[in-house]
Design a protein around this motif. Structure first.
Motif, mmCIF file in Angstrom:
data_model
loop_
_atom_site.group_PDB
_atom_site.id
_atom_site.type_symbol
_atom_site.label_atom_id
_atom_site.label_comp_id
_atom_site.label_asym_id
_atom_site.label_seq_id
_atom_site.Cartn_x
_atom_site.Cartn_y
_atom_site.Cartn_z
ATOM 1 N N TYR A 140 0.881 -1.162 0.000
ATOM 2 C CA TYR A 140 0.000 0.000 0.000
ATOM 3 C C TYR A 140 0.916 1.209 0.000
ATOM 4 O O TYR A 140 1.838 1.308 0.807
ATOM 5 C CB TYR A 140 -0.911 0.031 1.228
ATOM 6 N N LEU A 141 0.683 2.127 -0.946
ATOM 7 C CA LEU A 141 1.519 3.303 -1.108
ATOM 8 C C LEU A 141 0.658 4.558 -1.030
ATOM 9 O O LEU A 141 -0.413 4.620 -1.634
ATOM 10 C CB LEU A 141 2.252 3.239 -2.451
ATOM 11 N N VAL A 142 1.151 5.560 -0.320
ATOM 12 C CA VAL A 142 0.407 6.804 -0.113
ATOM 13 C C VAL A 142 0.216 7.513 -1.454
ATOM 14 O O VAL A 142 1.167 7.733 -2.204
ATOM 15 C CB VAL A 142 1.146 7.714 0.888
ATOM 16 N N GLU A 150 -5.483 4.987 -1.398
ATOM 17 C CA GLU A 150 -4.076 4.642 -1.524
ATOM 18 C C GLU A 150 -3.901 3.756 -2.741
ATOM 19 O O GLU A 150 -4.866 3.188 -3.246
ATOM 20 C CB GLU A 150 -3.579 3.918 -0.269
ATOM 21 N N TYR A 151 -2.666 3.643 -3.172
ATOM 22 C CA TYR A 151 -2.366 2.721 -4.262
ATOM 23 C C TYR A 151 -2.086 1.345 -3.691
ATOM 24 O O TYR A 151 -1.350 1.209 -2.717
ATOM 25 C CB TYR A 151 -1.170 3.199 -5.092
ATOM 26 N N PHE A 152 -2.679 0.346 -4.314
ATOM 27 C CA PHE A 152 -2.440 -1.057 -3.957
ATOM 28 C C PHE A 152 -1.617 -1.649 -5.100
ATOM 29 O O PHE A 152 -2.047 -1.656 -6.256
ATOM 30 C CB PHE A 152 -3.761 -1.794 -3.772
ATOM 31 N N LEU A 153 -0.447 -2.137 -4.770
ATOM 32 C CA LEU A 153 0.495 -2.656 -5.748
ATOM 33 C C LEU A 153 0.731 -4.141 -5.505
ATOM 34 O O LEU A 153 0.942 -4.564 -4.370
ATOM 35 C CB LEU A 153 1.836 -1.920 -5.612
ATOM 36 N N VAL A 154 0.661 -4.912 -6.571
ATOM 37 C CA VAL A 154 1.042 -6.334 -6.543
ATOM 38 C C VAL A 154 2.036 -6.526 -7.671
ATOM 39 O O VAL A 154 1.758 -6.157 -8.811
ATOM 40 C CB VAL A 154 -0.170 -7.277 -6.718
ATOM 41 N N ALA A 155 3.214 -7.079 -7.328
ATOM 42 C CA ALA A 155 4.261 -7.252 -8.338
ATOM 43 C C ALA A 155 4.913 -8.624 -8.202
ATOM 44 O O ALA A 155 4.820 -9.266 -7.167
ATOM 45 C CB ALA A 155 5.312 -6.157 -8.168
ATOM 46 N N ARG A 156 5.569 -9.015 -9.275
ATOM 47 C CA ARG A 156 6.326 -10.275 -9.290
ATOM 48 C C ARG A 156 7.724 -9.971 -9.795
ATOM 49 O O ARG A 156 7.916 -9.223 -10.741
ATOM 50 C CB ARG A 156 5.651 -11.282 -10.213
ATOM 51 N N LYS A 157 8.692 -10.627 -9.134
ATOM 52 C CA LYS A 157 10.081 -10.484 -9.566
ATOM 53 C C LYS A 157 10.326 -11.359 -10.781
ATOM 54 O O LYS A 157 9.871 -12.465 -10.861
ATOM 55 C CB LYS A 157 11.015 -10.894 -8.439
ATOM 56 N N GLU A 168 6.591 -7.959 -13.709
ATOM 57 C CA GLU A 168 5.185 -7.585 -13.929
ATOM 58 C C GLU A 168 4.617 -6.980 -12.661
ATOM 59 O O GLU A 168 5.080 -7.255 -11.566
ATOM 60 C CB GLU A 168 4.363 -8.800 -14.373
ATOM 61 N N TRP A 169 3.594 -6.139 -12.828
ATOM 62 C CA TRP A 169 2.960 -5.502 -11.688
ATOM 63 C C TRP A 169 1.588 -4.990 -12.080
ATOM 64 O O TRP A 169 1.271 -4.813 -13.255
ATOM 65 C CB TRP A 169 3.807 -4.362 -11.138
ATOM 66 N N LYS A 170 0.801 -4.751 -11.055
ATOM 67 C CA LYS A 170 -0.539 -4.188 -11.223
ATOM 68 C C LYS A 170 -0.733 -3.156 -10.113
ATOM 69 O O LYS A 170 -0.422 -3.422 -8.956
ATOM 70 C CB LYS A 170 -1.592 -5.295 -11.114
ATOM 71 N N VAL A 171 -1.243 -1.986 -10.490
ATOM 72 C CA VAL A 171 -1.464 -0.898 -9.545
ATOM 73 C C VAL A 171 -2.925 -0.488 -9.618
ATOM 74 O O VAL A 171 -3.443 -0.223 -10.711
ATOM 75 C CB VAL A 171 -0.584 0.331 -9.866
ATOM 76 N N GLU A 172 -3.593 -0.452 -8.476
ATOM 77 C CA GLU A 172 -5.000 -0.028 -8.413
ATOM 78 C C GLU A 172 -5.182 0.949 -7.261
ATOM 79 O O GLU A 172 -4.412 0.925 -6.301
ATOM 80 C CB GLU A 172 -5.914 -1.229 -8.171
ATOM 81 N N VAL A 173 -6.212 1.756 -7.347
ATOM 82 C CA VAL A 173 -6.583 2.626 -6.232
ATOM 83 C C VAL A 173 -7.472 1.821 -5.295
ATOM 84 O O VAL A 173 -8.399 1.139 -5.734
ATOM 85 C CB VAL A 173 -7.323 3.886 -6.731
ATOM 86 N N ASP A 174 -7.179 1.881 -4.013
ATOM 87 C CA ASP A 174 -7.998 1.221 -2.995
ATOM 88 C C ASP A 174 -8.549 2.305 -2.072
ATOM 89 O O ASP A 174 -7.807 3.189 -1.640
ATOM 90 C CB ASP A 174 -7.159 0.216 -2.209
ATOM 91 N N VAL A 175 -9.828 2.247 -1.793
ATOM 92 C CA VAL A 175 -10.487 3.244 -0.950
ATOM 93 C C VAL A 175 -10.776 2.623 0.411
ATOM 94 O O VAL A 175 -11.392 1.563 0.507
ATOM 95 C CB VAL A 175 -11.810 3.740 -1.598
ATOM 96 N N PHE A 176 -10.288 3.303 1.446
ATOM 97 C CA PHE A 176 -10.533 2.864 2.813
ATOM 98 C C PHE A 176 -11.792 3.561 3.319
ATOM 99 O O PHE A 176 -11.788 4.758 3.591
ATOM 100 C CB PHE A 176 -9.350 3.223 3.719
#
Length: 176
Positions: free
Chosen positions: A85-87, A169-176, A137-145
């Motif tokens: 989670y990124l601000v 906030e931004y929700f990030l899921v990535a793979r190395k 690879e990665w995916k970035v979405e906005v998440d609302v609290f």
């Protein structure tokens, strides 16, 4: 040492680690907690299957954010997952538009928080950091609290009622 499925907590602040230790219960009490700087993690290359970061990549300088993303990539095993989670800098704009005063540094996408300047993120900044760090690879979405308990916690910390401007906030899921 490879950690496999063992959870390890990490923070640069001894006080936060102490608070974390107090919040653990049962078998979680044995969770290793490490005091370290995210720009130079005290782990060998390819150690972890996954890394989770919740509002922890908040350096004052953008170059330090880049270093932190690279360090997280370094300690992940091939195919490992990075979840964060990124601000959101964009959310700060909504807060200001709702009439709340917020000290910002637009040239560096930073905001003044309770502890000083902290780097915030846009989707474009996140994608640039992911490319530079070498993620495949990665995916970035906005998440609302918007859950009442989350908003109450934020209100307690920041003395601001977020019910009219739910936290994004931004929700990030990535793979190395």
């Amino acid at each position: 040492k490879r950690c496999g499925d063992i959870a390890i907590g990490l923070d640069i602040s001894p006080d936060m680690l102490h608070k974390t230790r107090e919040s653990l219960w049962g078998s979680e009490k044995d969770t290793p907690l490490v005091c370290a700087d995210g720009k130079k993690l005290p782990f060998e290359n390819n150690t972890f299957n996954s890394v989770v970061s919740v509002n922890s990549i908040l350096p004052e300088e953008r170059l330090d954010a880049e270093r932190m993303f690279m360090e997280l990539h370094r300690v992940l095993r091939s195919g490992g997952r990075f979840v964060a989670y990124l601000v959101s800098y964009d959310y700060g704009t909504k807060v200001i538009n709702s009439g709340i005063e917020l000290k910002r540094d637009p040239a560096n996408f930073r905001e003044w928080d309770t502890g000083g300047w902290q780097c915030c993120y846009t989707k474009e900044i996140i994608e640039t950091l992911m490319r530079k760090a070498g993620y495949s690879e990665w995916k970035v979405e906005v998440d609302v609290f918007s859950h009442e308990e989350e908003l109450e916690d934020a209100k307690r910390i920041y003395q601001f009622d977020f019910s009219q401007t739910p936290i994004e906030e931004y929700f990030l899921v990535a793979r190395k």
